[in-house]
Write a protein that holds these residues in place. Structure first.
Motif, PDB file in Angstrom:
ATOM      1  N   PRO A 221       0.804  -1.226   0.000  1.00 30.19           N
ATOM      2  CA  PRO A 221       0.000   0.000   0.000  1.00 30.19           C
ATOM      3  C   PRO A 221       0.832   1.268   0.000  1.00 30.19           C
ATOM      4  O   PRO A 221       0.471   2.264  -0.612  1.00 30.19           O
ATOM      5  CB  PRO A 221      -0.820  -0.131   1.290  1.00 30.19           C
ATOM      6  CG  PRO A 221      -0.922  -1.589   1.508  1.00 30.19           C
ATOM      7  CD  PRO A 221       0.414  -2.145   1.065  1.00 30.19           C
TER       8      PRO A 221
ATOM      9  N   SER B  55       3.575   1.708  -1.522  1.00 31.52           N
ATOM     10  CA  SER B  55       3.999   1.929  -2.895  1.00 31.52           C
ATOM     11  C   SER B  55       2.850   2.484  -3.730  1.00 31.52           C
ATOM     12  O   SER B  55       3.045   3.356  -4.559  1.00 31.52           O
ATOM     13  CB  SER B  55       4.510   0.615  -3.494  1.00 31.52           C
ATOM     14  OG  SER B  55       5.032   0.818  -4.774  1.00 31.52           O
ATOM     15  N   ARG B  56       1.646   1.982  -3.521  1.00 31.19           N
ATOM     16  CA  ARG B  56       0.503   2.497  -4.261  1.00 31.19           C
ATOM     17  C   ARG B  56       0.232   3.954  -3.895  1.00 31.19           C
ATOM     18  O   ARG B  56      -0.120   4.756  -4.757  1.00 31.19           O
ATOM     19  CB  ARG B  56      -0.738   1.630  -3.990  1.00 31.19           C
ATOM     20  CG  ARG B  56      -0.648   0.238  -4.595  1.00 31.19           C
ATOM     21  CD  ARG B  56      -2.010  -0.426  -4.647  1.00 31.19           C
ATOM     22  NE  ARG B  56      -2.574  -0.668  -3.331  1.00 31.19           N
ATOM     23  CZ  ARG B  56      -2.367  -1.761  -2.609  1.00 31.19           C
ATOM     24  NH1 ARG B  56      -1.565  -2.703  -3.077  1.00 31.19           N
ATOM     25  NH2 ARG B  56      -2.945  -1.916  -1.439  1.00 31.19           N
TER      26      ARG B  56
ATOM     27  N   GLU C  47       2.738   6.046  -5.784  1.00 34.64           N
ATOM     28  CA  GLU C  47       2.435   6.161  -7.207  1.00 34.64           C
ATOM     29  C   GLU C  47       1.286   7.136  -7.451  1.00 34.64           C
ATOM     30  O   GLU C  47       1.349   7.965  -8.364  1.00 34.64           O
ATOM     31  CB  GLU C  47       2.085   4.780  -7.781  1.00 34.64           C
ATOM     32  CG  GLU C  47       3.251   3.810  -7.842  1.00 34.64           C
ATOM     33  CD  GLU C  47       4.386   4.307  -8.720  1.00 34.64           C
ATOM     34  OE1 GLU C  47       4.111   4.874  -9.784  1.00 34.64           O
ATOM     35  OE2 GLU C  47       5.546   4.136  -8.336  1.00 34.64           O
ATOM     36  N   SER C  48       0.256   7.048  -6.643  1.00 36.76           N
ATOM     37  CA  SER C  48      -0.890   7.945  -6.802  1.00 36.76           C
ATOM     38  C   SER C  48      -0.491   9.393  -6.529  1.00 36.76           C
ATOM     39  O   SER C  48      -0.913  10.314  -7.241  1.00 36.76           O
ATOM     40  CB  SER C  48      -2.020   7.518  -5.851  1.00 36.76           C
ATOM     41  OG  SER C  48      -2.482   6.222  -6.168  1.00 36.76           O
TER      42      SER C  48
ATOM     43  N   GLN D  14      -5.535  -5.291  -7.310  1.00 33.63           N
ATOM     44  CA  GLN D  14      -4.845  -4.080  -6.849  1.00 33.63           C
ATOM     45  C   GLN D  14      -4.294  -4.240  -5.449  1.00 33.63           C
ATOM     46  O   GLN D  14      -3.244  -3.715  -5.122  1.00 33.63           O
ATOM     47  CB  GLN D  14      -5.766  -2.865  -6.907  1.00 33.63           C
ATOM     48  CG  GLN D  14      -5.054  -1.577  -6.468  1.00 33.63           C
ATOM     49  CD  GLN D  14      -5.866  -0.341  -6.768  1.00 33.63           C
ATOM     50  OE1 GLN D  14      -6.865  -0.402  -7.458  1.00 33.63           O
ATOM     51  NE2 GLN D  14      -5.434   0.786  -6.248  1.00 33.63           N
TER      52      GLN D  14
ATOM     53  N   SER E 284      -0.887  -5.451  -5.682  1.00 33.89           N
ATOM     54  CA  SER E 284      -0.056  -4.796  -6.687  1.00 33.89           C
ATOM     55  C   SER E 284       0.637  -3.593  -6.084  1.00 33.89           C
ATOM     56  O   SER E 284       0.097  -2.917  -5.220  1.00 33.89           O
ATOM     57  CB  SER E 284      -0.920  -4.353  -7.867  1.00 33.89           C
ATOM     58  OG  SER E 284      -0.182  -3.545  -8.757  1.00 33.89           O
ATOM     59  N   SER E 285       1.854  -3.328  -6.560  1.00 32.82           N
ATOM     60  CA  SER E 285       2.595  -2.160  -6.066  1.00 32.82           C
ATOM     61  C   SER E 285       2.171  -0.884  -6.776  1.00 32.82           C
ATOM     62  O   SER E 285       2.572   0.203  -6.376  1.00 32.82           O
ATOM     63  CB  SER E 285       4.105  -2.379  -6.255  1.00 32.82           C
ATOM     64  OG  SER E 285       4.413  -2.493  -7.629  1.00 32.82           O
ATOM     65  N   HIS E 286       1.375  -0.996  -7.839  1.00 35.41           N
ATOM     66  CA  HIS E 286       0.902   0.174  -8.571  1.00 35.41           C
ATOM     67  C   HIS E 286      -0.624   0.177  -8.613  1.00 35.41           C
ATOM     68  O   HIS E 286      -1.244  -0.885  -8.649  1.00 35.41           O
ATOM     69  CB  HIS E 286       1.424   0.173 -10.010  1.00 35.41           C
ATOM     70  CG  HIS E 286       2.887   0.484 -10.113  1.00 35.41           C
ATOM     71  ND1 HIS E 286       3.842  -0.251  -9.477  1.00 35.41           N
ATOM     72  CD2 HIS E 286       3.549   1.466 -10.767  1.00 35.41           C
ATOM     73  CE1 HIS E 286       5.040   0.254  -9.745  1.00 35.41           C
ATOM     74  NE2 HIS E 286       4.884   1.300 -10.527  1.00 35.41           N
ATOM     75  N   PRO E 287      -1.236   1.351  -8.633  1.00 31.68           N
ATOM     76  CA  PRO E 287      -2.684   1.402  -8.827  1.00 31.68           C
ATOM     77  C   PRO E 287      -3.040   0.829 -10.199  1.00 31.68           C
ATOM     78  O   PRO E 287      -2.270   0.963 -11.141  1.00 31.68           O
ATOM     79  CB  PRO E 287      -3.009   2.907  -8.776  1.00 31.68           C
ATOM     80  CG  PRO E 287      -1.804   3.550  -8.165  1.00 31.68           C
ATOM     81  CD  PRO E 287      -0.634   2.689  -8.527  1.00 31.68           C
TER      82      PRO E 287
ATOM     83  N   ASN F 211      -8.009   3.060 -12.107  1.00 32.82           N
ATOM     84  CA  ASN F 211      -8.074   3.905 -10.906  1.00 32.82           C
ATOM     85  C   ASN F 211      -7.209   5.147 -11.029  1.00 32.82           C
ATOM     86  O   ASN F 211      -7.592   6.239 -10.610  1.00 32.82           O
ATOM     87  CB  ASN F 211      -7.671   3.102  -9.671  1.00 32.82           C
ATOM     88  CG  ASN F 211      -8.742   2.096  -9.269  1.00 32.82           C
ATOM     89  OD1 ASN F 211      -9.822   2.065  -9.851  1.00 32.82           O
ATOM     90  ND2 ASN F 211      -8.448   1.272  -8.284  1.00 32.82           N
ATOM     91  N   ARG F 212      -6.016   4.985 -11.612  1.00 31.21           N
ATOM     92  CA  ARG F 212      -5.154   6.160 -11.726  1.00 31.21           C
ATOM     93  C   ARG F 212      -5.703   7.123 -12.779  1.00 31.21           C
ATOM     94  O   ARG F 212      -5.579   8.339 -12.634  1.00 31.21           O
ATOM     95  CB  ARG F 212      -3.704   5.752 -11.988  1.00 31.21           C
ATOM     96  CG  ARG F 212      -3.366   5.259 -13.347  1.00 31.21           C
ATOM     97  CD  ARG F 212      -2.000   4.577 -13.378  1.00 31.21           C
ATOM     98  NE  ARG F 212      -0.963   5.358 -12.695  1.00 31.21           N
ATOM     99  CZ  ARG F 212       0.234   4.871 -12.360  1.00 31.21           C
ATOM    100  NH1 ARG F 212       0.531   3.612 -12.631  1.00 31.21           N
ATOM    101  NH2 ARG F 212       1.128   5.631 -11.768  1.00 31.21           N
TER     102      ARG F 212
END
Length: 268
Positions: free
Chosen positions: A184, A186-187, A190-191, A228, A231-234, A238-239
């Motif tokens: 989370p 990492s997400r 990224e966001s 998600q 996952s380390s990325h959204p 979502n992004r």
């Protein structure tokens, strides 16, 4: 069963009190490392990459990437403009780019096949610079350190327990840290970088709506299928929604920049 959790929480609280900071978006951060040390790590990592990965010698490609990156860098806070950034194009099929603490930017030639124009490339570079501006490397190192400290305390407590479930509990704590904290984080990074990068590209005079097209292109490259939560990325959907939600503000920044004239003209 309460003892490991109590000790672990105590360790996290002690770490949290040791160095609290705030990201550009106002999000609380845990920063345990000296930024000078983190910068040195970024510089060393960049030198290692240059030693292992072919550097593009194509003049036009280098001029194009340099042009876009420098336009974005011009609208960063003053402290990020005190020293010149090193911008390198790596000759690789990877669809990727990065920015490192210490003033380093790397762009892989594979990205230029997906980022179709200067605006989309600016979206990626703005995103990567945003990671540096937000201190995400320091924060990630700090959160990993906090997790390791907490797991170490829990492991000591578990080793003193007389239970046949000791191994299962220890594994569960590790998995819980991975899914509950590290991914989370990492997400979140990224966001956050998406939104700061959107602001940077708009202020620099690149069309912010192209950021959505970029991630649509990126989505076509991925295989998908990863939930998600793991996952380390959204996920791209979502992004894209987050970018669209913030598009009115970014477009206002772009229109203000456009009114001054002299918009970027970086030819691919």
């Amino acid at each position: 069963m309460k003892k490991p959790f109590t000790l672990g929480m105590a360790a996290l609280i002690m770490l949290g009190l040791s160095s609290c900071a705030e990201s550009p978006t106002g999000r609380p951060q845990l920063m345990l490392f000296d930024q000078t040390q983190v910068n040195k790590m970024g510089i060393q990592t960049f030198e290692d990459l240059k030693a292992k990965t072919p550097v593009s010698k194509d003049k036009k490609t280098n001029q194009y990437v340099q042009c876009v990156a420098k336009q974005v860098l011009r609208v960063t806070p003053a402290k990020y403009q005190q020293n010149p950034w090193e911008i390198v194009v790596f000759d690789s099929d990877q669809v990727n780019a990065f920015a490192l603490p210490g003033g380093k930017i790397g762009v892989y030639t594979g990205l230029l096949l997906v980022a179709e124009n200067q605006h989309q490339l600016a979206a990626v570079i703005g995103h990567e610079i945003a990671h540096v501006m937000s201190g995400h490397s320091n924060e990630r190192l700090s959160s990993n350190q906090a997790v390791q400290t907490t797991l170490g305390v829990a492991d000591v407590a578990l080793s003193a327990m007389d239970t046949r479930f000791k191994t299962e509990l220890s594994t569960a704590f590790g998995l819980g840290a991975q899914v509950g904290v590290i991914l989370p984080f990492s997400r979140v990074h990224e966001s956050e970088a998406d939104l700061i990068g959107l602001d940077l590209m708009a202020k620099a005079g690149f069309k912010p709506e192209e950021s959505v097209k970029l991630w649509q292109n990126m989505a076509k490259q991925g295989s998908g299928g990863t939930p998600q939560i793991l996952s380390s990325h959204p996920v791209p959907e979502n992004r894209i929604k987050a970018l669209q939600k913030n598009m009115p503000k970014a477009d206002a920044e772009y229109q203000q920049r456009k009114a001054t004239g002299g918009l970027p003209a970086c030819n691919k």
